[in-house]
Design a protein around this motif. Structure first.
Motif, mmCIF file in Angstrom:
data_model
loop_
_atom_site.group_PDB
_atom_site.id
_atom_site.type_symbol
_atom_site.label_atom_id
_atom_site.label_comp_id
_atom_site.label_asym_id
_atom_site.label_seq_id
_atom_site.Cartn_x
_atom_site.Cartn_y
_atom_site.Cartn_z
ATOM 1 N N SER A 2 7.838 -3.786 -9.671
ATOM 2 C CA SER A 2 6.786 -4.127 -8.732
ATOM 3 C C SER A 2 6.710 -3.128 -7.594
ATOM 4 N N GLU A 3 5.477 -2.880 -7.114
ATOM 5 C CA GLU A 3 5.260 -1.980 -6.002
ATOM 6 C C GLU A 3 5.222 -2.774 -4.704
ATOM 7 N N PRO A 4 5.730 -2.196 -3.598
ATOM 8 C CA PRO A 4 5.626 -2.885 -2.324
ATOM 9 C C PRO A 4 4.171 -3.038 -1.929
ATOM 10 N N THR A 5 3.797 -4.186 -1.400
ATOM 11 C CA THR A 5 2.400 -4.461 -1.093
ATOM 12 C C THR A 5 2.012 -4.058 0.312
ATOM 13 N N PRO A 56 13.881 -4.574 -8.059
ATOM 14 C CA PRO A 56 13.781 -3.992 -6.719
ATOM 15 C C PRO A 56 12.730 -2.889 -6.679
ATOM 16 N N ASP A 57 12.283 -2.571 -5.464
ATOM 17 C CA ASP A 57 11.366 -1.446 -5.278
ATOM 18 C C ASP A 57 12.130 -0.131 -5.236
ATOM 19 N N VAL A 58 13.345 -0.172 -4.683
ATOM 20 C CA VAL A 58 14.175 1.032 -4.553
ATOM 21 C C VAL A 58 15.625 0.668 -4.849
ATOM 22 N N HIS A 123 14.367 5.880 6.633
ATOM 23 C CA HIS A 123 13.205 6.724 6.340
ATOM 24 C C HIS A 123 13.173 7.079 4.855
ATOM 25 N N GLY A 124 14.355 7.369 4.287
ATOM 26 C CA GLY A 124 14.427 7.714 2.875
ATOM 27 C C GLY A 124 13.976 6.582 1.977
ATOM 28 N N ILE A 125 14.411 5.387 2.281
ATOM 29 C CA ILE A 125 14.023 4.222 1.486
ATOM 30 C C ILE A 125 12.519 4.012 1.551
ATOM 31 N N ARG A 126 11.966 4.087 2.757
ATOM 32 C CA ARG A 126 10.516 3.885 2.909
ATOM 33 C C ARG A 126 9.730 4.990 2.222
ATOM 34 N N THR A 127 10.214 6.220 2.309
ATOM 35 C CA THR A 127 9.522 7.347 1.680
ATOM 36 C C THR A 127 9.489 7.193 0.169
ATOM 37 N N VAL A 128 10.637 6.897 -0.408
ATOM 38 C CA VAL A 128 10.727 6.744 -1.863
ATOM 39 C C VAL A 128 9.900 5.547 -2.330
ATOM 40 N N ALA A 129 9.948 4.449 -1.572
ATOM 41 C CA ALA A 129 9.183 3.255 -1.942
ATOM 42 C C ALA A 129 7.687 3.526 -1.941
ATOM 43 N N SER A 130 7.234 4.434 -1.083
ATOM 44 C CA SER A 130 5.805 4.744 -0.986
ATOM 45 C C SER A 130 5.312 5.575 -2.166
ATOM 46 N N GLY A 131 6.248 6.077 -2.966
ATOM 47 C CA GLY A 131 5.866 6.901 -4.105
ATOM 48 C C GLY A 131 6.083 8.379 -3.875
#
Length: 224
Positions: A2-5, A56-58, A123-131
């Motif tokens: 699943s992708e983060p919404t 999980p997303d990441v 920041h790394g987690i958010r960056t990777v989660a964004s694609g």
């Protein structure tokens, strides 16, 4: 997976064989309103199993672990042919940088050093989660330092390079491990302008991310 919404927290699985590090990562991540640790484990096989169950997303993945190492676990989660690939953020140390190239090939979306400050981890987690992909400049320097000869083929013809002189300049700086901020300072241009150049480079060369741009530059002999 699943992708983060954007309204729900980014779901994170933490995998590291050292309990103290797992606890530290979990505490840092769970303190953020937009992030949530949905599970943790101490070996790669458990990471693969938990990822299938928890979606999980990441996955924050250590490299050297018992039962199944982080590289093989990454390959099973994000490698070529995986039906529902998971985004994997690999954490490494300087004395483990020999594994970085193999983890790249296994499908990892990003890399951070274990001694990076908490803000960089988040920041790394958010960056990777964004694609997007994330490769810490320090890791890039270590990677190309050890593997430049290995990833550069005998044929370094540049006939297919369709970049402007400025784009080539930015590509060389990316390949030398500079962050966007460092590139902006070097070329005396804005951070947004650098981001535009990077986007154009990736589009023109049909590259997924700046990690592939580094490999491309070395394969074409654009940096030494």
């Amino acid at each position: 997976m699943s992708e983060p919404t954007g309204t729900e927290p980014i779901r994170v699985l933490v995998c590291d064989d050292q309990a103290l590090i797992r606890t530290g990562f979990t505490t840092i991540i769970d303190a953020q309103p937009d992030l949530a640790v949905v599970g943790e484990c101490g070996d790669g096989r458990a990471a693969v199993d938990l990822a299938a169950r928890l979606r999980p997303d990441v996955v924050v993945m250590d490299v050297r672990m018992p039962v199944l190492d982080g590289i093989e676990a990454t390959r099973r989660l994000a490698g070529v042919g995986v039906a529902q690939p998971v985004k994997v953020l690999v954490v490494t140390t300087f004395n483990l940088d020999e594994y970085v190239y193999e983890a790249l090939r296994a499908g990892a979306s990003g890399f951070l050093l274990k001694d990076a400050p908490p803000a960089q981890l988040l920041h790394g987690i958010r960056t990777v989660a964004s694609g997007a992909a994330l490769l810490a400049p320090e890791v890039t320097r270590q990677l190309v330092g050890r593997y430049a000869a290995r990833i550069r083929p005998a044929d370094t013809g540049r006939d297919d390079v369709a970049l402007t002189p400025r784009e080539l300049e930015v590509l060389r700086l990316i390949a030398n491990g500079l962050s966007n901020g460092e590139i902006a300072a070097t070329l005396v241009i804005s951070h947004e302008t650098v981001k535009t150049y990077v986007s154009r480079i990736l589009t023109k060369l049909d590259l997924r991310d700046r990690v592939q741009a580094v490999v491309y530059a070395y394969r074409r002999g654009l940096v030494t």
